[in-house]
Motif scaffolding. Structure first.
Motif, PDB file in Angstrom:
ATOM      1  N   SER A  10      -4.963  -5.660   9.271  1.00  0.00           N
ATOM      2  CA  SER A  10      -3.538  -5.991   9.296  1.00  0.00           C
ATOM      3  C   SER A  10      -2.737  -4.735   9.614  1.00  0.00           C
ATOM      4  O   SER A  10      -3.100  -3.635   9.186  1.00  0.00           O
ATOM      5  N   MET A  27       4.011   0.960   2.229  1.00  0.00           N
ATOM      6  CA  MET A  27       3.677   0.286   3.483  1.00  0.00           C
ATOM      7  C   MET A  27       3.400  -1.188   3.183  1.00  0.00           C
ATOM      8  O   MET A  27       2.810  -1.519   2.155  1.00  0.00           O
ATOM      9  N   ILE A  28       3.811  -2.047   4.080  1.00  0.00           N
ATOM     10  CA  ILE A  28       3.638  -3.486   3.859  1.00  0.00           C
ATOM     11  C   ILE A  28       3.134  -4.139   5.137  1.00  0.00           C
ATOM     12  O   ILE A  28       3.536  -3.749   6.239  1.00  0.00           O
ATOM     13  N   PRO A  29       2.217  -5.125   5.031  1.00  0.00           N
ATOM     14  CA  PRO A  29       1.719  -5.804   6.241  1.00  0.00           C
ATOM     15  C   PRO A  29       2.838  -6.497   6.999  1.00  0.00           C
ATOM     16  O   PRO A  29       3.729  -7.103   6.416  1.00  0.00           O
ATOM     17  N   THR A  44       0.848  -1.195   0.000  1.00  0.00           N
ATOM     18  CA  THR A  44       0.000   0.000   0.000  1.00  0.00           C
ATOM     19  C   THR A  44       0.877   1.235   0.000  1.00  0.00           C
ATOM     20  O   THR A  44       1.904   1.281   0.675  1.00  0.00           O
ATOM     21  N   VAL A  92       0.196  -2.375   8.935  1.00  0.00           N
ATOM     22  CA  VAL A  92       1.140  -2.065   7.860  1.00  0.00           C
ATOM     23  C   VAL A  92       2.186  -1.107   8.402  1.00  0.00           C
ATOM     24  O   VAL A  92       1.896  -0.216   9.197  1.00  0.00           O
TER      25      VAL A  92
END
Length: 476
Positions: free
Chosen positions: A115, A55-57, A48, A117
């Motif tokens: 989640s 941004m990453i989970p 995202t 992020v």
């Protein structure tokens, strides 16, 4: 003219609300390339872009970038660790801590689609990865400086001339009738943990790689099973998670927030992992299932962990790593005892408080509690030997005597005796409870023995034999 202006304003607001955010829509097709291999993202996981930041989970960081991640739902605190370096992040807070020092992030971690992020550039660069972002093709490129070949703290060479452990092979993986069946050429003791956001069960198979697997693997040595139609499981994926030493990881994602009691056994050459008794998810601590009644419950407590490293050895090793290594060997041996049910207060580098350890043992009505530690007096490097502690109860004294005499005989360190002391974990537990100080990590001779894989197995067997002796003959 006024009506026309109102209409234009209304249409402008309509398009602002209805049309999707372009940065998020474009990022949905993003990929992550780690050391030249594409990271296979679960269907509901997306890279995202928020305010021009990728941004990453967090679970992708945990499972694919080989970082240790701890998520505290209550405080919304994320701790990310690689080797001895720890990053602490709070959801919706820009201030983070790196190795205990405050650092200001350009953007705070967020919760998106249930989640967490995190800004991948900040996390990765702080953990020694170089990051680049191909905005045209929406690809994140991650490169580790040593391609993850450097030794971690947990892979300390033992004193037995780096003895080789035989490599096991997986030949087939199936999921049928709510059971995961792994066909192997040799038995291996899986390390099992439960993770959340989403709810999933992770099985690590140490010293294991893929053999002539009938299921396909992609270029990154990853694969998935077809679990369509399963009532509780949304995905089963597997990968060669580590190399040198090899380690296979299998992840089972659940469709809802329910705790699954996991049982595993070897039937011939097949490791069968049984998922059953889906119940209400209230706490990671569940009472023993009815099928386990009659078995004796033993709690093994690897001292310290996570943010609490414990003491330091003469060669600058952390006590928490020794405690965990020996405790996992005790667990491995206890799992072979049909009359014993074994529980661990931790099976990874996390820190349950002393109160939480006590609460676990008391809640499940354990019969035995054994806390495993290493001693240290850096200002007196000549101090050495093994000592065992109990607190007042006669049952605890009997357990201490049974384990201590076997431990002394097995590993041959100086006998410092069985002693009464008011440590919280043996004072507030309600069952027979002992705290073992196996040896002095601050003593060069003790440390050499304690870090030996062979000596650890001897110590583990002695602890198990002492527990079995107490359970057979001990009385409250």
């Amino acid at each position: 003219m006024m009506k026309k202006a109102i209409l234009i304003l209304f249409l402008s607001l309509f398009f602002l609300i209805i049309l999707p955010d372009q940065s998020h829509a474009a990022a949905n097709q993003s990929k992550i390339i780690l050391d030249g291999q594409e990271v296979i993202l679960p269907s509901d996981v997306q890279v995202t872009v928020m305010n021009k930041h990728v941004m990453i989970p967090i679970r992708v960081v945990a499972e694919n970038l080989k970082f240790r991640v701890n998520w505290d739902q209550k405080s919304h605190l994320v701790k990310i660790q690689q080797n001895s370096k720890i990053i602490s992040l709070h959801v919706d807070q820009r201030e983070a801590k790196v190795a205990g020092k405050p650092v200001l992030l350009d953007i705070a971690p967020q919760i998106l689609n249930q989640s967490v992020v995190v800004p991948i550039r900040f996390v990765s660069e702080q953990m020694g990865l170089s990051v680049s972002w191909d905005n045209k093709d929406k690809i994140v490129y991650l490169t580790s400086s040593t391609n993850n070949s450097a030794q971690t703290e947990d892979s300390t060479p033992n004193s037995e001339n780096n003895e080789k452990v035989s490599l096991k092979h997986i030949n087939e993986i199936n999921f049928l009738n709510n059971q995961l069946v792994v066909s192997m050429d040799e038995k291996v003791n899986p390390i099992i943990c439960n993770l959340k956001d989403p709810n999933r069960i992770v099985f690590d198979l140490p010293n294991t790689t893929f053999g002539e697997l009938s299921q396909p693997l992609d270029s990154g040595s990853m694969g998935k099973l077809d679990v369509s139609g399963q009532p509780h499981v949304s995905e089963v994926r597997y990968s060669l998670f580590n190399r040198d030493p090899d380690q296979v990881r299998i992840v089972i994602e659940l469709k809802h927030d329910s705790e699954v009691q996991v049982k595993h056994e070897f039937i011939g050459d097949q490791l069968v992992i049984d998922l059953n008794d889906i119940g209400d998810f209230e706490s990671p601590i569940q009472a023993p299932s009815a099928g386990d009644q009659g078995r004796k419950i033993v709690v093994i407590d690897p001292g310290h962990g996570g943010s609490d490293p414990g003491t330091t050895s003469i060669s600058n090793k952390h006590e928490k790593d020794f405690n965990l290594a020996l405790s996992l060997k005790v667990q491995e041996l206890l799992l072979k005892e049909p009359e014993i049910e074994v529980w661990m207060t931790r099976d990874s580098d996390v820190y349950p408080t002393r109160t939480e350890r006590v609460q676990l043992a008391n809640k499940i009505n354990a019969d035995v509690f054994v806390s495993i530690h290493g001693n240290s007096v850096l200002e007196s490097p000549q101090a050495n030997g093994t000592e065992t502690y109990y607190y007042q109860r006669s049952s605890s004294k009997e357990l201490a005597d049974a384990i201590h005499k076997r431990l002394i005989k097995a590993i041959g360190l100086k006998d410092r005796g069985v002693k009464d002391n008011s440590f919280q974990v043996i004072r507030e537990t309600k069952m027979a409870a002992v705290l073992l100080e196996v040896g002095f990590l601050s003593n060069i001779s003790d440390e050499k023995a304690m870090l030996s894989n062979t000596v650890q197995y001897k110590a583990a067997q002695a602890i198990v034999d002492g527990i079995k002796e107490y359970l057979s003959f001990g009385k409250e």
